[in-house]
Motif scaffolding. Structure first.
Motif, mmCIF file in Angstrom:
data_model
loop_
_atom_site.group_PDB
_atom_site.id
_atom_site.type_symbol
_atom_site.label_atom_id
_atom_site.label_comp_id
_atom_site.label_asym_id
_atom_site.label_seq_id
_atom_site.Cartn_x
_atom_site.Cartn_y
_atom_site.Cartn_z
ATOM 1 N N PHE A 25 -75.946 -20.722 16.173
ATOM 2 C CA PHE A 25 -75.236 -19.524 15.718
ATOM 3 C C PHE A 25 -74.294 -18.927 16.758
ATOM 4 C CE2 PHE A 25 -79.024 -19.785 13.015
ATOM 5 C CZ PHE A 25 -78.408 -19.837 11.774
ATOM 6 N N TYR A 28 -70.680 -20.134 16.537
ATOM 7 C CA TYR A 28 -69.887 -19.970 15.311
ATOM 8 C C TYR A 28 -68.468 -19.441 15.556
ATOM 9 C CZ TYR A 28 -73.504 -21.076 11.810
ATOM 10 O OH TYR A 28 -74.426 -21.704 11.023
ATOM 11 N N PRO A 29 -68.278 -18.431 16.420
ATOM 12 C CA PRO A 29 -66.902 -17.939 16.611
ATOM 13 C C PRO A 29 -65.939 -19.010 17.133
ATOM 14 C CG PRO A 29 -68.452 -16.295 17.366
ATOM 15 C CD PRO A 29 -69.250 -17.554 17.091
ATOM 16 N N VAL A 32 -65.861 -21.213 13.248
ATOM 17 C CA VAL A 32 -65.815 -20.540 11.947
ATOM 18 C C VAL A 32 -64.689 -19.513 12.034
ATOM 19 C CG1 VAL A 32 -67.070 -19.092 10.301
ATOM 20 C CG2 VAL A 32 -68.291 -20.893 11.556
ATOM 21 N N ALA A 35 -65.437 -15.759 11.717
ATOM 22 C CA ALA A 35 -66.507 -15.188 12.554
ATOM 23 C C ALA A 35 -65.927 -14.550 13.807
ATOM 24 C CB ALA A 35 -67.522 -16.256 12.931
ATOM 25 N N LYS A 36 -66.081 -13.247 13.898
ATOM 26 C CA LYS A 36 -65.628 -12.525 15.093
ATOM 27 C C LYS A 36 -66.736 -12.450 16.133
ATOM 28 C CE LYS A 36 -61.833 -12.453 13.357
ATOM 29 N NZ LYS A 36 -61.185 -13.710 13.643
ATOM 30 N N SER A 37 -67.983 -12.244 15.673
ATOM 31 C CA SER A 37 -69.132 -12.297 16.578
ATOM 32 C C SER A 37 -70.374 -12.659 15.772
ATOM 33 C CB SER A 37 -69.336 -10.966 17.310
ATOM 34 O OG SER A 37 -69.732 -9.955 16.407
ATOM 35 N N VAL A 38 -71.261 -13.374 16.425
ATOM 36 C CA VAL A 38 -72.523 -13.788 15.816
ATOM 37 C C VAL A 38 -73.595 -13.640 16.891
ATOM 38 C CG1 VAL A 38 -73.782 -15.650 14.669
ATOM 39 C CG2 VAL A 38 -71.314 -15.427 14.316
ATOM 40 N N PHE A 54 -73.948 -10.953 11.837
ATOM 41 C CA PHE A 54 -72.605 -11.495 11.735
ATOM 42 C C PHE A 54 -71.583 -10.364 11.639
ATOM 43 C CE2 PHE A 54 -75.312 -14.794 10.124
ATOM 44 C CZ PHE A 54 -74.707 -15.978 10.492
ATOM 45 N N LEU A 56 -67.724 -10.508 10.467
ATOM 46 C CA LEU A 56 -66.687 -11.395 9.946
ATOM 47 C C LEU A 56 -65.437 -10.607 9.619
ATOM 48 C CD1 LEU A 56 -68.715 -13.618 7.434
ATOM 49 C CD2 LEU A 56 -68.279 -14.022 9.847
ATOM 50 N N GLU A 64 -69.927 -6.613 8.266
ATOM 51 C CA GLU A 64 -70.988 -6.860 9.245
ATOM 52 C C GLU A 64 -72.289 -6.832 8.491
ATOM 53 O OE1 GLU A 64 -70.983 -4.469 12.772
ATOM 54 O OE2 GLU A 64 -68.812 -4.630 12.989
#
Length: 151
Positions: A25, A28-29, A32, A35-38, A54, A56, A64
């Motif tokens: 995870f 992901y940024p 993906v 995806a801004k932050s995970v 998440f 997004l 979020e």
């Protein structure tokens, strides 16, 4: 009411590599696009993420939310559920089913059920679902095949 959509793709890598990318995870940024932050909030004793937050941003849609994850013992199925409603979603249930094709490839079946907090006409919702699923599967395929050498 939420509708469920399902789509599949063949990825040139064994199931373990596919599952490894899905379960990573924090990366992901990197692959993906929305995806801004995970952030992994909680983990099971075996180190797999149990809750993931998440953030997004897909242009016109930003949200979020936190998902809770469960895994099959052999990681052939990874499923998730929305912990609590977010700004954009009332419900999100999803899964990846990863099947070994026996030739070094895997078929990944993505199932997603979302109930939005905002109203949307059926035809626009179905088109949005198709775009989301196409993008998710194609980004996953590209990431896995890039990391595995593309076979």
């Amino acid at each position: 009411m939420a509708d469920s959509s399902t789509q599949s793709i063949v990825i040139a890598a064994p199931p373990e590599q596919v599952a490894s990318v899905i379960c990573d995870f924090p990366s992901y940024p990197e692959w993906v696009s929305a995806a801004k932050s995970v952030e992994v909030l909680e983990e099971y004793e075996d180190g797999f993420a149990s809750q993931v937050r998440f953030a997004l941003d897909a242009g016109v849609v930003a949200d979020e939310y936190t998902l809770t994850y469960e895994y099959a013992d052999d990681i052939s199925r990874i499923e998730w559920h929305l912990v609590e409603p977010s700004k954009m979603q009332r419900l999100q249930d999803g899964s990846y089913d990863i099947a070994d094709n026996g030739d070094g490839t895997s078929t990944v079946t993505y199932t997603l059920e979302v109930e939005l907090a905002i109203g949307m006409l059926g035809m626009f919702k179905r088109k949005a679902e198709k775009i989301i699923m196409d993008t998710a599967l194609n980004e996953l395929k590209k990431r896995v095949e890039t990391l595995s050498g593309g076979r």
